[in-house]
Scaffold this active site. Structure first.
Site, PDB file in Angstrom:
ATOM      1  N   HIS A 156      -2.536  -1.474  -2.832  1.00 36.90           N
ATOM      2  CA  HIS A 156      -1.121  -1.706  -2.516  1.00 36.90           C
ATOM      3  C   HIS A 156      -0.510  -2.714  -3.492  1.00 36.90           C
ATOM      4  O   HIS A 156       0.585  -2.492  -4.021  1.00 36.90           O
ATOM      5  CB  HIS A 156      -0.978  -2.218  -1.078  1.00 36.90           C
ATOM      6  CG  HIS A 156       0.406  -2.692  -0.766  1.00 36.90           C
ATOM      7  ND1 HIS A 156       1.460  -1.837  -0.526  1.00 36.90           N
ATOM      8  CD2 HIS A 156       0.936  -3.944  -0.708  1.00 36.90           C
ATOM      9  CE1 HIS A 156       2.560  -2.537  -0.314  1.00 36.90           C
ATOM     10  NE2 HIS A 156       2.272  -3.819  -0.418  1.00 36.90           N
ATOM     11  N   GLU A 201       9.677  -3.432  -0.358  1.00 38.61           N
ATOM     12  CA  GLU A 201       8.509  -2.785   0.263  1.00 38.61           C
ATOM     13  C   GLU A 201       8.756  -1.302   0.577  1.00 38.61           C
ATOM     14  O   GLU A 201       7.869  -0.476   0.371  1.00 38.61           O
ATOM     15  CB  GLU A 201       8.095  -3.515   1.549  1.00 38.61           C
ATOM     16  CG  GLU A 201       7.507  -4.897   1.338  1.00 38.61           C
ATOM     17  CD  GLU A 201       6.135  -4.902   0.650  1.00 38.61           C
ATOM     18  OE1 GLU A 201       5.526  -3.837   0.469  1.00 38.61           O
ATOM     19  OE2 GLU A 201       5.701  -6.003   0.278  1.00 38.61           O
ATOM     20  N   SER A 220       2.277   3.140  -2.803  1.00 41.57           N
ATOM     21  CA  SER A 220       0.831   2.962  -2.658  1.00 41.57           C
ATOM     22  C   SER A 220       0.275   3.746  -1.471  1.00 41.57           C
ATOM     23  O   SER A 220      -0.895   3.601  -1.141  1.00 41.57           O
ATOM     24  CB  SER A 220       0.504   1.473  -2.489  1.00 41.57           C
ATOM     25  OG  SER A 220       1.147   0.957  -1.339  1.00 41.57           O
TER      26      SER A 220
HETATM   27 FE   LIG Z   1       3.733  -5.383  -0.323  1.00 32.90          FE
END
Ligand SMILES: [Fe+2]
Length: 277
Positions: A156, A201, A220
């Site tokens: 990530h 994010e 991710s």
């Molecule tokens: Fe993050």
């Protein structure tokens, strides 16, 4: 607010593996995670970083992830990310260490990764951005499910965050979040956490006639990136975002569609300027 270079105690919560975690019953995996987290727990910002020597299992997870995610990026990632990723030129053949990443990030953007042992209190994370420091985990997800992790891991951090962090615009945005947090009231900190969540994010944007992603969580995640267009795609509004809570434990129910990467960047920077004023 106090800003120091240690990330322990109340600021960092070690991830307690629950029974449904892929690594719950794997003693060797848990020992390895604890070993990597233990190193991060004793790290103080600014000290030289001792890179993790990733083992063969961890390296094979890295390969498996790239095999699946690279074609999905072609399909779902926005132009800004694809350009940044190409410029950064991630090595697919081995997992880089933080020192290797920092050697490339620091000279251009003055950002460095600093290792943390687990989940960081969001306010602590944001404040460190203002110090050009990106707090990141080093451990790897469990090999039985290379395409899934319930918490942030090195995949990530690298695939989601690092390539964009190497671009001047995205680095400036992260820095501005940190600086705004230093000025913010408690209520404003909550708004900052939400806006960071729905942009850096889990940000999505309009590109030509389709929805593309620029958020690290999508970039991710093998599963979530493919479901992005099934979320409740809401109009671009920082005011609404700032008041909309989120659930970090499941696929995001709602996302806010920026008109473009450049517009997102300009609007968020302007909004951050209003914080603490
Ligand atoms: Fe993050």
């Amino acid at each position: 607010m106090q800003i120091d270079g240690t990330f322990r105690g109340k600021d960092v919560q070690l991830v307690e593996l629950t029974q449904d975690h892929p690594g719950f019953n794997d003693k060797a995996y848990r020992t390895r995670r604890d070993e990597i987290a233990g190193y991060a727990a004793s790290y103080t910002a600014g000290a030289p970083i001792e890179d993790v020597a990733y083992n063969a299992d961890e390296q094979s997870v890295w390969h498996a992830v790239w095999d699946k995610l690279a074609p999905l990026h072609e399909q779902y990632a926005c132009e800004a990310y694809l350009r940044a990723a190409e410029a950064f030129g991630f090595a697919h053949d081995h997992i880089p260490g933080f020192a290797e990443i920092n050697a490339r990030l620091e000279p251009t953007q003055r950002f460095t990764l600093a290792p943390v042992a687990g989940l960081v209190r969001p306010e602590t994370f944001l404040l460190q951005l203002g110090q050009h420091r990106f707090l990141a985990t080093q451990y790897m997800r469990h090999g039985s499910e290379p395409l899934y992790t319930p918490e942030p891991d090195v995949v990530h951090e690298y695939i989601g965050h690092v390539a964009l962090l190497a671009s001047p615009q995205h680095a400036a945005l992260n820095l501005a979040f940190g600086r705004a947090t230093e000025r913010a009231t408690a209520a404003e900190v909550d708004a900052l956490i939400r806006v960071y969540w729905y942009t850096i994010e889990f940000g999505v944007l309009q590109e030509a006639d389709t929805i593309k992603v620029y958020g690290a969580g999508h970039l991710s995640s093998f599963g979530e990136i493919q479901r992005v267009r099934e979320a409740d795609l809401r109009p671009w509004s920082l005011a609404t975002m700032a008041e909309t809570s989120f659930d970090p434990t499941s696929y995001q129910a709602q996302l806010f569609v920026a008109p473009s990467y450049g517009q997102m960047q300009r609007d968020v920077l302007a909004w951050l300027e209003t914080i603490g004023r």
